[in-house]
Write a protein that holds these residues in place. Structure first.
Motif, PDB file in Angstrom:
ATOM      1  N   LEU A 295      12.335   3.287  -3.213  1.00  0.00           N
ATOM      2  CA  LEU A 295      13.657   2.684  -3.378  1.00  0.00           C
ATOM      3  C   LEU A 295      14.693   3.398  -2.505  1.00  0.00           C
ATOM      4  CD1 LEU A 295      13.826   1.985  -7.222  1.00  0.00           C
ATOM      5  CD2 LEU A 295      13.830   0.298  -5.385  1.00  0.00           C
ATOM      6  N   VAL A 296      14.587   4.713  -2.434  1.00  0.00           N
ATOM      7  CA  VAL A 296      15.502   5.465  -1.579  1.00  0.00           C
ATOM      8  C   VAL A 296      15.297   5.059  -0.118  1.00  0.00           C
ATOM      9  CG1 VAL A 296      16.007   7.770  -0.653  1.00  0.00           C
ATOM     10  CG2 VAL A 296      15.804   7.426  -3.123  1.00  0.00           C
ATOM     11  N   TYR A 297      14.030   4.943   0.286  1.00  0.00           N
ATOM     12  CA  TYR A 297      13.745   4.530   1.666  1.00  0.00           C
ATOM     13  C   TYR A 297      14.337   3.153   1.958  1.00  0.00           C
ATOM     14  CZ  TYR A 297      11.200   2.217   5.402  1.00  0.00           C
ATOM     15  OH  TYR A 297      10.886   1.472   6.517  1.00  0.00           O
TER      16      TYR A 297
ATOM     17  N   ASP B  92       9.252   7.288  10.788  1.00  0.00           N
ATOM     18  CA  ASP B  92       8.008   6.892  11.453  1.00  0.00           C
ATOM     19  C   ASP B  92       6.786   7.484  10.763  1.00  0.00           C
ATOM     20  OD1 ASP B  92       9.521   5.507  13.234  1.00  0.00           O
ATOM     21  OD2 ASP B  92       9.188   6.834  14.946  1.00  0.00           O
ATOM     22  N   GLY B  93       6.956   8.684  10.172  1.00  0.00           N
ATOM     23  CA  GLY B  93       5.820   9.318   9.502  1.00  0.00           C
ATOM     24  C   GLY B  93       5.259   8.465   8.390  1.00  0.00           C
ATOM     25  N   LEU B  94       6.107   7.693   7.750  1.00  0.00           N
ATOM     26  CA  LEU B  94       5.675   6.808   6.675  1.00  0.00           C
ATOM     27  C   LEU B  94       4.692   5.772   7.217  1.00  0.00           C
ATOM     28  CD1 LEU B  94       8.052   5.400   3.977  1.00  0.00           C
ATOM     29  CD2 LEU B  94       6.351   3.929   5.025  1.00  0.00           C
ATOM     30  N   TYR B  95       5.009   5.205   8.381  1.00  0.00           N
ATOM     31  CA  TYR B  95       4.141   4.184   8.967  1.00  0.00           C
ATOM     32  C   TYR B  95       2.901   4.794   9.605  1.00  0.00           C
ATOM     33  CZ  TYR B  95       7.842   0.871   8.035  1.00  0.00           C
ATOM     34  OH  TYR B  95       8.766   0.081   7.391  1.00  0.00           O
ATOM     35  N   ASP B  96       3.023   6.033  10.112  1.00  0.00           N
ATOM     36  CA  ASP B  96       1.837   6.707  10.638  1.00  0.00           C
ATOM     37  C   ASP B  96       0.795   6.895   9.550  1.00  0.00           C
ATOM     38  OD1 ASP B  96       2.968   6.890  13.157  1.00  0.00           O
ATOM     39  OD2 ASP B  96       3.753   8.909  12.852  1.00  0.00           O
ATOM     40  N   LYS B  97       1.250   7.302   8.367  1.00  0.00           N
ATOM     41  CA  LYS B  97       0.325   7.490   7.252  1.00  0.00           C
ATOM     42  C   LYS B  97      -0.235   6.148   6.777  1.00  0.00           C
ATOM     43  CE  LYS B  97       2.181  11.843   5.474  1.00  0.00           C
ATOM     44  NZ  LYS B  97       0.917  12.594   5.612  1.00  0.00           N
ATOM     45  N   LEU B  98       0.576   5.107   6.858  1.00  0.00           N
ATOM     46  CA  LEU B  98       0.114   3.778   6.454  1.00  0.00           C
ATOM     47  C   LEU B  98      -1.022   3.310   7.359  1.00  0.00           C
ATOM     48  CD1 LEU B  98       0.416   1.228   4.718  1.00  0.00           C
ATOM     49  CD2 LEU B  98       2.141   0.440   6.364  1.00  0.00           C
ATOM     50  N   VAL B  99      -0.881   3.543   8.671  1.00  0.00           N
ATOM     51  CA  VAL B  99      -1.926   3.145   9.617  1.00  0.00           C
ATOM     52  C   VAL B  99      -3.227   3.865   9.304  1.00  0.00           C
ATOM     53  CG1 VAL B  99      -2.642   3.289  12.036  1.00  0.00           C
ATOM     54  CG2 VAL B  99      -0.338   2.532  11.468  1.00  0.00           C
TER      55      VAL B  99
ATOM     56  N   HIS C 233       0.790  -1.239   0.000  1.00  0.00           N
ATOM     57  CA  HIS C 233       0.000   0.000   0.000  1.00  0.00           C
ATOM     58  C   HIS C 233       0.817   1.281   0.000  1.00  0.00           C
ATOM     59  CE1 HIS C 233      -3.472  -2.528   0.778  1.00  0.00           C
ATOM     60  NE2 HIS C 233      -2.873  -3.046   1.834  1.00  0.00           N
ATOM     61  N   TYR C 234       2.112   1.216  -0.240  1.00  0.00           N
ATOM     62  CA  TYR C 234       2.906   2.443  -0.151  1.00  0.00           C
ATOM     63  C   TYR C 234       2.464   3.505  -1.149  1.00  0.00           C
ATOM     64  CZ  TYR C 234       5.734   0.989  -4.225  1.00  0.00           C
ATOM     65  OH  TYR C 234       6.161   0.621  -5.482  1.00  0.00           O
ATOM     66  N   ARG C 235       1.941   3.081  -2.300  1.00  0.00           N
ATOM     67  CA  ARG C 235       1.474   4.054  -3.287  1.00  0.00           C
ATOM     68  C   ARG C 235       0.249   4.814  -2.780  1.00  0.00           C
ATOM     69  NH1 ARG C 235       3.879   6.156  -7.360  1.00  0.00           N
ATOM     70  NH2 ARG C 235       2.005   6.133  -8.617  1.00  0.00           N
ATOM     71  N   GLU C 236      -0.542   4.167  -1.941  1.00  0.00           N
ATOM     72  CA  GLU C 236      -1.768   4.792  -1.445  1.00  0.00           C
ATOM     73  C   GLU C 236      -1.484   5.921  -0.458  1.00  0.00           C
ATOM     74  OE1 GLU C 236      -4.616   1.909  -0.052  1.00  0.00           O
ATOM     75  OE2 GLU C 236      -3.918   0.430  -1.506  1.00  0.00           O
ATOM     76  N   ILE C 237      -0.309   5.944   0.119  1.00  0.00           N
ATOM     77  CA  ILE C 237       0.010   7.015   1.072  1.00  0.00           C
ATOM     78  C   ILE C 237       0.910   8.082   0.429  1.00  0.00           C
ATOM     79  CG2 ILE C 237      -0.279   5.518   3.069  1.00  0.00           C
ATOM     80  CD1 ILE C 237       2.729   5.220   3.243  1.00  0.00           C
ATOM     81  N   GLY C 238       0.980   8.047  -0.899  1.00  0.00           N
ATOM     82  CA  GLY C 238       1.681   9.106  -1.619  1.00  0.00           C
ATOM     83  C   GLY C 238       3.156   8.897  -1.820  1.00  0.00           C
ATOM     84  N   VAL C 239       3.651   7.676  -1.605  1.00  0.00           N
ATOM     85  CA  VAL C 239       5.072   7.394  -1.814  1.00  0.00           C
ATOM     86  C   VAL C 239       5.274   6.925  -3.252  1.00  0.00           C
ATOM     87  CG1 VAL C 239       7.065   6.053  -1.039  1.00  0.00           C
ATOM     88  CG2 VAL C 239       5.300   6.730   0.603  1.00  0.00           C
TER      89      VAL C 239
ATOM     90  N   LYS D 146       6.336  15.705   2.467  1.00  0.00           N
ATOM     91  CA  LYS D 146       5.143  14.889   2.701  1.00  0.00           C
ATOM     92  C   LYS D 146       5.045  14.400   4.140  1.00  0.00           C
ATOM     93  CE  LYS D 146       5.275  13.115  -2.047  1.00  0.00           C
ATOM     94  NZ  LYS D 146       5.483  11.902  -2.883  1.00  0.00           N
ATOM     95  N   LYS D 147       6.002  14.790   4.968  1.00  0.00           N
ATOM     96  CA  LYS D 147       6.052  14.392   6.376  1.00  0.00           C
ATOM     97  C   LYS D 147       6.164  12.875   6.532  1.00  0.00           C
ATOM     98  CE  LYS D 147       3.635  18.475   8.055  1.00  0.00           C
ATOM     99  NZ  LYS D 147       2.531  19.027   8.875  1.00  0.00           N
ATOM    100  N   LEU D 148       6.830  12.253   5.582  1.00  0.00           N
ATOM    101  CA  LEU D 148       7.141  10.834   5.690  1.00  0.00           C
ATOM    102  C   LEU D 148       8.465  10.641   6.424  1.00  0.00           C
ATOM    103  CD1 LEU D 148       6.357   9.931   1.970  1.00  0.00           C
ATOM    104  CD2 LEU D 148       4.881   9.507   3.931  1.00  0.00           C
ATOM    105  N   LEU D 149       9.232  11.707   6.520  1.00  0.00           N
ATOM    106  CA  LEU D 149      10.578  11.658   7.077  1.00  0.00           C
ATOM    107  C   LEU D 149      10.829  12.896   7.927  1.00  0.00           C
ATOM    108  CD1 LEU D 149      13.682  10.883   7.125  1.00  0.00           C
ATOM    109  CD2 LEU D 149      13.852  12.116   4.950  1.00  0.00           C
ATOM    110  N   THR D 150      11.535  12.714   9.019  1.00  0.00           N
ATOM    111  CA  THR D 150      12.035  13.828   9.811  1.00  0.00           C
ATOM    112  C   THR D 150      13.513  13.577  10.104  1.00  0.00           C
ATOM    113  OG1 THR D 150      11.392  12.759  11.894  1.00  0.00           O
ATOM    114  CG2 THR D 150       9.816  14.322  10.918  1.00  0.00           C
ATOM    115  N   ILE D 151      14.211  14.641  10.445  1.00  0.00           N
ATOM    116  CA  ILE D 151      15.612  14.533  10.840  1.00  0.00           C
ATOM    117  C   ILE D 151      15.714  14.980  12.282  1.00  0.00           C
ATOM    118  CG2 ILE D 151      17.969  15.287  10.391  1.00  0.00           C
ATOM    119  CD1 ILE D 151      17.158  15.779   7.506  1.00  0.00           C
ATOM    120  N   GLU D 152      16.184  14.096  13.144  1.00  0.00           N
ATOM    121  CA  GLU D 152      16.232  14.360  14.574  1.00  0.00           C
ATOM    122  C   GLU D 152      17.675  14.541  15.043  1.00  0.00           C
ATOM    123  OE1 GLU D 152      12.401  11.576  15.808  1.00  0.00           O
ATOM    124  OE2 GLU D 152      14.452  10.790  16.035  1.00  0.00           O
TER     125      GLU D 152
END
Length: 243
Positions: A35-37, A99-106, A23-29, A77-83
């Motif tokens: 591939l980069v991820y 984590d944002g990637l999985y938050d959107k997936l949920v 489902h990664y395409r459904e969350i805008g990836v 897209k808020k799929l990634l943050t830098i901490e």
């Protein structure tokens, strides 16, 4: 056992949730971003929490700038943050957080009906945030660093600056040949304090400032007496002045 086979077996594995694969395409990836991820996750699973983009680029057969571009898009897209975290050595280190990637997936999986993202031959609309990243890179003449990417993201997510206003600040910096985000940040903060929140307001204030300077400039005065300029005789060269 052959050394190569040994390396393949004990080189480690990268695990991935099947739901993300499905489902990664459904969350805008996009495929490129995914591939980069995967490459970053591979390196992070091996213990490097802030992998070098050049290493990822080499694995993908892409340029480092292209990898940074994908990271820009995922930040937008808020799929990634830098901490920034304190490591075992008591020093501050940066790390990627997907984590944002999985938050959107949920969120997507909880939807009663999911629609698959389709593609066509038309060009996608330009993302204003991504346009800012690209424009800054072009004007600076180099790829942005991870810290710079994070700073620009804060302009959007925390300061809520208008993309057009950010580009105007970039223009001011370039005109003064100051190619850094710190100078742009001072410009943006100054405009914010003066309640200039749109490009139209900034341009109107600039025009008002120009008119004010012109009106306050001293006007030339007509000279009289000995300082007066001599009159130019109104006759053609070669002719005698009429008495």
């Amino acid at each position: 056992m052959e050394p190569l086979a040994h390396a393949l077996i004990y080189g480690g594995e990268t695990t991935l949730a099947n739901a993300l694969l499905a489902h990664y395409r459904e969350i805008g990836v996009t495929n490129d971003e995914f591939l980069v991820y995967l490459q970053f996750k591979r390196l992070m699973d091996q213990g490097d929490q802030f992998p070098d983009a050049a290493v990822v680029a080499k694995a993908l057969g892409e340029t480092t700038n292209t990898v940074f571009q994908r990271l820009h898009e995922m930040l937008a897209k808020k799929l990634l943050t830098i901490e920034s975290v304190t490591g075992a050595d008591q020093k501050i280190h940066d790390r990627y957080n997907f984590d944002g990637l999985y938050d959107k997936l949920v969120v997507a999986l909880k939807q009663p009906e999911r629609t698959t993202v389709t593609t066509n031959n038309t060009e996608p609309a330009v993302n204003p945030r991504q346009k800012v990243f690209t424009t800054i890179e072009r004007e600076f003449g180099r790829p942005l660093s991870q810290i710079e990417m994070q700073s620009i993201s804060k302009w959007f997510d925390e300061d809520h600056y208008d993309p057009d206003v950010i580009e105007l600040a970039l223009r001011e910096a370039v005109l003064r040949q100051v190619y850094n985000l710190t100078y742009m940040d001072r410009i943006l903060l100054n405009w914010q304090k003066r309640n200039l929140t749109t490009a139209q307001q900034v341009e109107a204030e600039r025009q008002r400032s120009i008119e004010q300077r012109l009106n306050s400039a001293p006007k030339p005065q007509r000279q009289t007496g000995q300082n007066a300029r001599p009159k130019i005789p109104l006759f053609k060269i070669g002719e005698e002045e009429k008495k």
